[in-house]
Design a protein around this motif. Sequence first.
Motif, PDB file in Angstrom:
ATOM      1  N   LYS A   1       5.233   0.484   2.465  1.00  0.00           N
ATOM      2  CA  LYS A   1       4.597  -0.380   1.479  1.00  0.00           C
ATOM      3  C   LYS A   1       3.167   0.054   1.226  1.00  0.00           C
ATOM      4  O   LYS A   1       2.488   0.537   2.135  1.00  0.00           O
ATOM      5  CB  LYS A   1       4.607  -1.832   1.952  1.00  0.00           C
ATOM      6  CG  LYS A   1       5.953  -2.484   1.798  1.00  0.00           C
ATOM      7  CD  LYS A   1       5.921  -3.920   2.284  1.00  0.00           C
ATOM      8  CE  LYS A   1       7.326  -4.509   2.324  1.00  0.00           C
ATOM      9  NZ  LYS A   1       7.373  -5.726   3.129  1.00  0.00           N
ATOM     10  N   MET A   2       2.746  -0.166   0.006  1.00  0.00           N
ATOM     11  CA  MET A   2       1.370   0.194  -0.331  1.00  0.00           C
ATOM     12  C   MET A   2       0.844  -0.785  -1.368  1.00  0.00           C
ATOM     13  O   MET A   2       1.595  -1.411  -2.104  1.00  0.00           O
ATOM     14  CB  MET A   2       1.332   1.616  -0.905  1.00  0.00           C
ATOM     15  CG  MET A   2       2.152   1.774  -2.177  1.00  0.00           C
ATOM     16  SD  MET A   2       2.097   3.460  -2.800  1.00  0.00           S
ATOM     17  CE  MET A   2       3.301   3.334  -4.146  1.00  0.00           C
ATOM     18  N   ASP A   3      -0.469  -0.913  -1.396  1.00  0.00           N
ATOM     19  CA  ASP A   3      -1.114  -1.712  -2.427  1.00  0.00           C
ATOM     20  C   ASP A   3      -1.579  -0.773  -3.529  1.00  0.00           C
ATOM     21  O   ASP A   3      -2.223   0.238  -3.255  1.00  0.00           O
ATOM     22  CB  ASP A   3      -2.317  -2.464  -1.857  1.00  0.00           C
ATOM     23  CG  ASP A   3      -1.913  -3.769  -1.192  1.00  0.00           C
ATOM     24  OD1 ASP A   3      -0.745  -4.170  -1.335  1.00  0.00           O
ATOM     25  OD2 ASP A   3      -2.762  -4.376  -0.534  1.00  0.00           O
ATOM     26  N   VAL A   4      -1.241  -1.125  -4.742  1.00  0.00           N
ATOM     27  CA  VAL A   4      -1.646  -0.305  -5.877  1.00  0.00           C
ATOM     28  C   VAL A   4      -2.465  -1.157  -6.830  1.00  0.00           C
ATOM     29  O   VAL A   4      -2.046  -2.235  -7.231  1.00  0.00           O
ATOM     30  CB  VAL A   4      -0.421   0.282  -6.608  1.00  0.00           C
ATOM     31  CG1 VAL A   4      -0.863   1.171  -7.768  1.00  0.00           C
ATOM     32  CG2 VAL A   4       0.467   1.058  -5.645  1.00  0.00           C
ATOM     33  N   LEU A   5      -3.634  -0.672  -7.161  1.00  0.00           N
ATOM     34  CA  LEU A   5      -4.491  -1.393  -8.097  1.00  0.00           C
ATOM     35  C   LEU A   5      -4.161  -0.952  -9.519  1.00  0.00           C
ATOM     36  O   LEU A   5      -4.417   0.180  -9.896  1.00  0.00           O
ATOM     37  CB  LEU A   5      -5.960  -1.117  -7.786  1.00  0.00           C
ATOM     38  CG  LEU A   5      -6.937  -1.809  -8.731  1.00  0.00           C
ATOM     39  CD1 LEU A   5      -6.927  -3.316  -8.529  1.00  0.00           C
ATOM     40  CD2 LEU A   5      -8.336  -1.266  -8.537  1.00  0.00           C
TER      41      LEU A   5
END
Length: 113
Positions: A96-100
Motif C-alpha cells: 500500500k502507498m499514499d499517493v497525492l
Amino acid sequence: MEEKRVFKIGDRVDQMCVTCNEERGHIVVSLSKIGKITRVECPMCASRVMYRGGTRRESSKAGVPYDRTRTYHKGQTLMHPIFGEGEVTAIIEPKKMDVLFADRIRRMMHAHS
Ligand SMILES: [Zn+2]
C-alpha cells in the motif's frame, strides 16, 4: 549555481494547475526542512499539488501509468486514469502507498517485489 531564494508559507509561485488546466500563481503551503517548496495550493480551486520547481519544464517526466501490479517508490510520479497525476508520498505497507493527487491523498495498492 543554485537558487538561493528563500520561500516561506504564503508566497506565490507560478505553476500549472492540473485541476483548472491553467498555469497560474499558487500559494506555498508547505516547505521542506531545507526551505524548499514541497507543496502549493491553487487559489482558484484550492487543490494542493506538489511543487514542480518551475513551469518551463516539459512534462517529459510525466508519470508512469498507474498499475497495481507495478512497484512504486516514494517520490515517484504516476498517472491514474481517473484521478490524474499523482505523486507517491509514502509507502505504508509492502502493498500500500499514499499517493497525492491534485485534490487529495489516496491510498492505493501496488505490488511489492
Ligand atoms: Zn486550480
